[in-house]
Scaffold this motif. Structure first.
Motif, short mmCIF file in Angstrom:
data_model
loop_
_atom_site.label_atom_id
_atom_site.label_comp_id
_atom_site.label_asym_id
_atom_site.label_seq_id
_atom_site.Cartn_x
_atom_site.Cartn_y
_atom_site.Cartn_z
N GLU A 81 11.76 17.72 -61.66
CA GLU A 81 11.59 16.78 -60.55
C GLU A 81 11.00 17.46 -59.32
OE1 GLU A 81 14.36 13.88 -57.79
OE2 GLU A 81 15.02 14.30 -59.83
N GLU A 82 11.45 18.68 -59.02
CA GLU A 82 10.91 19.42 -57.87
C GLU A 82 9.42 19.73 -58.07
OE1 GLU A 82 14.85 21.85 -56.30
OE2 GLU A 82 13.78 22.60 -58.06
N ASN A 84 7.50 16.48 -57.56
CA ASN A 84 7.47 16.09 -56.15
C ASN A 84 6.49 16.92 -55.34
OD1 ASN A 84 9.33 14.04 -56.51
ND2 ASN A 84 11.08 15.29 -55.90
N MET A 85 6.25 18.18 -55.75
CA MET A 85 5.29 19.03 -55.05
C MET A 85 3.86 18.71 -55.44
SD MET A 85 6.74 22.82 -54.57
CE MET A 85 7.96 23.08 -55.82
N LYS A 131 1.31 16.76 -62.96
CA LYS A 131 1.45 15.30 -63.06
C LYS A 131 1.91 14.95 -64.46
CE LYS A 131 -0.96 13.33 -59.42
NZ LYS A 131 -0.77 12.07 -58.82
#
Length: 153
Positions: free
Chosen positions: A84-85, A88-89, A93
């Protein structure tokens, strides 16, 4: 630092253990004297992210590379980022399989155009997005949306 790590990985033949070294950047648009210029800017200046399989040898190579001064995380060993981190960055993708076709009717399910209905004009697999014509306030408006923002009607 990125180049130093990549050079050592190549010299030692560790491409199967130290997979990727990334310096996260983003494109920033600057307008000076009426001219638009896209500029790459580091998101975390001074930091590099290393995608690797943690072994004693890979850990030794990275921490003893010239330019590496420390690691993020408690204790002496780095902690891995969660999936997830990383998402989010924007470093990786998720590939989304779609059954969209040009001309399909869609409904926007998230984002600022949520609940609007439209028609697909173009599909961009490499960007994981579509260009759709949405009917907004009585006008046809072209909008670019990501695959996960829409559903087929």
């Amino acid at each position: 630092m990125k180049a130093n790590i990549e050079k050592i990985v190549e010299n030692r033949g560790m491409e199967d253990v130290i997979l990727e070294v990334v310096v996260p950047t983003e494109i920033v648009v600057e307008i000076k004297a009426g001219k638009r210029k896209d500029k790459s800017k580091k998101i975390f200046p001074g930091y590099a992210l290393v995608k690797m399989i943690m072994t004693d040898e890979s850990w030794y190579v990275v921490r003893n590379t010239r330019g590496v001064t420390g690691f993020v995380g408690p204790g002496s060993k780095p902690i891995p980022l969660t999936d997830e981190e990383v998402l989010n960055m924007g470093l990786e993708k998720r590939t989304i399989e779609v059954d969209f076709e040009v001309g399909d009717s869609i409904t926007v399910i998230s984002g600022p155009f949520e609940t609007f209905v439209g028609t697909i004009e173009e599909i961009h697999m490499e960007r994981q997005s579509i260009k759709a014509i949405l009917s907004m306030f009585g006008r046809e408006t072209p909008v670019e949306l990501e695959f996960d923002q829409v559903e087929k009607n």
